[in-house]
Design a protein around this motif. Structure first.
Motif, short mmCIF file in Angstrom:
data_model
loop_
_atom_site.label_atom_id
_atom_site.label_comp_id
_atom_site.label_asym_id
_atom_site.label_seq_id
_atom_site.Cartn_x
_atom_site.Cartn_y
_atom_site.Cartn_z
N GLU A 93 0.85 -1.18 0.00
CA GLU A 93 0.00 0.00 0.00
C GLU A 93 0.88 1.23 0.00
N GLU A 94 0.52 2.19 -0.84
CA GLU A 94 1.31 3.40 -0.96
C GLU A 94 0.40 4.62 -0.98
N VAL A 95 1.00 5.79 -0.69
CA VAL A 95 0.27 7.05 -0.68
C VAL A 95 0.95 7.99 -1.67
N VAL A 96 0.16 8.66 -2.50
CA VAL A 96 0.69 9.63 -3.46
C VAL A 96 1.14 10.88 -2.69
N VAL A 100 5.26 8.09 -4.90
CA VAL A 100 4.47 7.46 -3.85
C VAL A 100 5.39 7.02 -2.72
N GLU A 101 4.82 6.94 -1.54
CA GLU A 101 5.57 6.53 -0.35
C GLU A 101 4.91 5.28 0.20
N LEU A 102 5.70 4.24 0.38
CA LEU A 102 5.18 2.99 0.93
C LEU A 102 4.76 3.20 2.37
N SER A 103 3.54 2.82 2.69
CA SER A 103 3.00 3.03 4.03
C SER A 103 3.81 2.30 5.09
N GLU A 104 4.26 1.10 4.78
CA GLU A 104 4.96 0.27 5.76
C GLU A 104 6.39 0.74 6.06
N THR A 105 7.09 1.19 5.03
CA THR A 105 8.52 1.50 5.19
C THR A 105 8.87 2.97 4.98
N LEU A 106 7.93 3.78 4.48
CA LEU A 106 8.15 5.19 4.14
C LEU A 106 9.18 5.36 3.03
N TYR A 107 9.43 4.33 2.24
CA TYR A 107 10.33 4.38 1.10
C TYR A 107 9.59 5.03 -0.07
N LEU A 120 -2.89 3.84 -2.87
CA LEU A 120 -2.83 2.93 -4.01
C LEU A 120 -2.36 1.56 -3.56
N ARG A 121 -2.80 0.53 -4.25
CA ARG A 121 -2.27 -0.81 -4.03
C ARG A 121 -1.44 -1.15 -5.26
N LEU A 122 -0.19 -1.52 -5.01
CA LEU A 122 0.73 -1.81 -6.10
C LEU A 122 1.27 -3.22 -5.97
N LEU A 123 1.44 -3.86 -7.11
CA LEU A 123 2.03 -5.19 -7.18
C LEU A 123 3.54 -5.05 -7.26
N VAL A 124 4.26 -5.78 -6.43
CA VAL A 124 5.72 -5.78 -6.46
C VAL A 124 6.15 -6.77 -7.55
N GLU A 125 6.57 -6.23 -8.69
CA GLU A 125 6.94 -7.08 -9.82
C GLU A 125 8.37 -7.58 -9.72
N SER A 126 9.30 -6.70 -9.35
CA SER A 126 10.68 -7.12 -9.18
C SER A 126 11.41 -6.16 -8.26
#
Length: 75
Positions: free
Chosen positions: A19-22, A32-39, A55-61
Motif C-alpha cells: 500500500e502506498e500514498v501519493v 508514492v511513499e510505501l506506508s509500511e517503510t516510508l520508502y 494505491l495498491r501496487l504489485l511488487v513485480e521485481s
C-alpha cells in the motif's frame, strides 16, 4: 545502506502487494511513499492520481544491489 535493507525487505514481497500514498504529482511522474517503510518511489502518472490517494501496487521485481524496484498499480 538503509535503502539496500529496505529493498531487501521488499524483495520478500515479490509477487505480493504493498500500500502506498501519493505524495507528489506532476505531468511526467507521480511519487508514492510505501506506508509500511516510508520508502519513496516514482511511478507512471495516471489522470486519476490525486495527492494523498492510497494505491495498491504489485511488487513485480526488486534488486537491492541495483537499488531498483518495479511496481505496477492494481486497479
Amino acid at each position: 545502506s538503509d535503502e539496500y535493507w529496505t529493498l531487501k525487505h521488499l524483495e520478500k514481497n515479490k509477487g505480493g502487494t504493498v500500500e502506498e500514498v501519493v505524495v507528489f504529482k506532476d505531468r511526467r511522474r507521480v511519487e508514492v511513499e510505501l506506508s509500511e517503510t516510508l520508502y519513496s518511489v516514482s511511478i507512471a502518472p495516471r489522470p486519476d492520481h490525486e495527492l494523498g490517494q492510497r494505491l495498491r501496487l504489485l511488487v513485480e521485481s526488486v534488486n537491492p544491489r541495483a537499488a531498483s524496484i518495479h511496481l505496477r498499480q492494481i486497479d
